[in-house]
Design a protein around this motif. Structure first.
Motif, PDB file in Angstrom:
ATOM      1  N   LEU A  15     -24.935  -6.427 -37.617  1.00 36.87           N
ATOM      2  CA  LEU A  15     -24.934  -6.384 -36.155  1.00 36.87           C
ATOM      3  C   LEU A  15     -26.214  -5.745 -35.625  1.00 36.87           C
ATOM      4  O   LEU A  15     -26.772  -6.195 -34.618  1.00 36.87           O
ATOM      5  CB  LEU A  15     -23.707  -5.642 -35.645  1.00 36.87           C
ATOM      6  CG  LEU A  15     -22.380  -6.353 -35.908  1.00 36.87           C
ATOM      7  CD1 LEU A  15     -21.218  -5.462 -35.521  1.00 36.87           C
ATOM      8  CD2 LEU A  15     -22.317  -7.676 -35.183  1.00 36.87           C
ATOM      9  N   ALA A  16     -26.700  -4.716 -36.303  1.00 37.87           N
ATOM     10  CA  ALA A  16     -27.953  -4.077 -35.891  1.00 37.87           C
ATOM     11  C   ALA A  16     -29.106  -5.076 -35.944  1.00 37.87           C
ATOM     12  O   ALA A  16     -29.935  -5.134 -35.032  1.00 37.87           O
ATOM     13  CB  ALA A  16     -28.244  -2.870 -36.773  1.00 37.87           C
ATOM     14  N   ALA A  21     -33.573  -7.459 -31.313  1.00 33.74           N
ATOM     15  CA  ALA A  21     -34.466  -7.935 -30.250  1.00 33.74           C
ATOM     16  C   ALA A  21     -33.967  -7.498 -28.875  1.00 33.74           C
ATOM     17  O   ALA A  21     -34.768  -7.115 -28.012  1.00 33.74           O
ATOM     18  CB  ALA A  21     -34.604  -9.447 -30.314  1.00 33.74           C
ATOM     19  N   LEU A  22     -32.673  -7.539 -28.665  1.00 33.41           N
ATOM     20  CA  LEU A  22     -32.104  -7.111 -27.387  1.00 33.41           C
ATOM     21  C   LEU A  22     -32.360  -5.628 -27.158  1.00 33.41           C
ATOM     22  O   LEU A  22     -32.760  -5.214 -26.067  1.00 33.41           O
ATOM     23  CB  LEU A  22     -30.606  -7.422 -27.347  1.00 33.41           C
ATOM     24  CG  LEU A  22     -29.887  -7.131 -26.047  1.00 33.41           C
ATOM     25  CD1 LEU A  22     -30.466  -7.947 -24.904  1.00 33.41           C
ATOM     26  CD2 LEU A  22     -28.406  -7.416 -26.199  1.00 33.41           C
ATOM     27  N   ARG A  23     -32.141  -4.822 -28.193  1.00 34.93           N
ATOM     28  CA  ARG A  23     -32.404  -3.389 -28.073  1.00 34.93           C
ATOM     29  C   ARG A  23     -33.874  -3.123 -27.778  1.00 34.93           C
ATOM     30  O   ARG A  23     -34.212  -2.307 -26.924  1.00 34.93           O
ATOM     31  CB  ARG A  23     -32.011  -2.654 -29.357  1.00 34.93           C
ATOM     32  CG  ARG A  23     -30.560  -2.296 -29.458  1.00 34.93           C
ATOM     33  CD  ARG A  23     -30.271  -1.275 -30.563  1.00 34.93           C
ATOM     34  NE  ARG A  23     -31.140  -1.343 -31.716  1.00 34.93           N
ATOM     35  CZ  ARG A  23     -30.951  -2.133 -32.780  1.00 34.93           C
ATOM     36  NH1 ARG A  23     -29.915  -2.938 -32.815  1.00 34.93           N
ATOM     37  NH2 ARG A  23     -31.784  -2.124 -33.789  1.00 34.93           N
ATOM     38  N   GLN A  24     -34.749  -3.809 -28.483  1.00 39.18           N
ATOM     39  CA  GLN A  24     -36.182  -3.582 -28.313  1.00 39.18           C
ATOM     40  C   GLN A  24     -36.688  -4.044 -26.951  1.00 39.18           C
ATOM     41  O   GLN A  24     -37.662  -3.511 -26.441  1.00 39.18           O
ATOM     42  CB  GLN A  24     -36.961  -4.276 -29.430  1.00 39.18           C
ATOM     43  CG  GLN A  24     -36.780  -3.609 -30.770  1.00 39.18           C
ATOM     44  CD  GLN A  24     -37.465  -4.362 -31.904  1.00 39.18           C
ATOM     45  OE1 GLN A  24     -37.808  -5.532 -31.788  1.00 39.18           O
ATOM     46  NE2 GLN A  24     -37.654  -3.674 -33.014  1.00 39.18           N
ATOM     47  N   SER A  25     -36.018  -5.021 -26.357  1.00 44.66           N
ATOM     48  CA  SER A  25     -36.442  -5.519 -25.047  1.00 44.66           C
ATOM     49  C   SER A  25     -36.129  -4.511 -23.944  1.00 44.66           C
ATOM     50  O   SER A  25     -36.687  -4.591 -22.859  1.00 44.66           O
ATOM     51  CB  SER A  25     -35.771  -6.851 -24.735  1.00 44.66           C
ATOM     52  OG  SER A  25     -34.404  -6.663 -24.407  1.00 44.66           O
TER      53      SER A  25
END
Length: 63
Positions: A15-16, A21-25
């Motif tokens: 899941l990580a 990419a979503l977290r980094q955005s």
């Protein structure tokens, strides 16, 4: 969280990686947690409807 089947198929590491990419955005998903969805079409029971349309659109209020 999640059903036993979901947890068995998706490790925390998987899941990580999927959401990296979503977290980094830096996307702000606060509205997803606190705003009730407003469906643009009524909910349709797929068992009672023709098989021509299986999608439902949703909208969110503009801020």
């Amino acid at each position: 969280m999640g059903s036993p089947g979901f947890r068995a198929q998706n490790t925390a590491t998987d899941l990580a990686i999927s959401f990296q990419a979503l977290r980094q955005s830096g996307a702000d998903l606060t509205a997803v947690a606190v705003v009730a969805p407003q469906l643009s079409t009524p909910f349709l029971n797929p068992q009672k409807q023709p098989k021509t349309s299986t999608t439902a659109g949703a909208s969110r209020p503009s801020a």
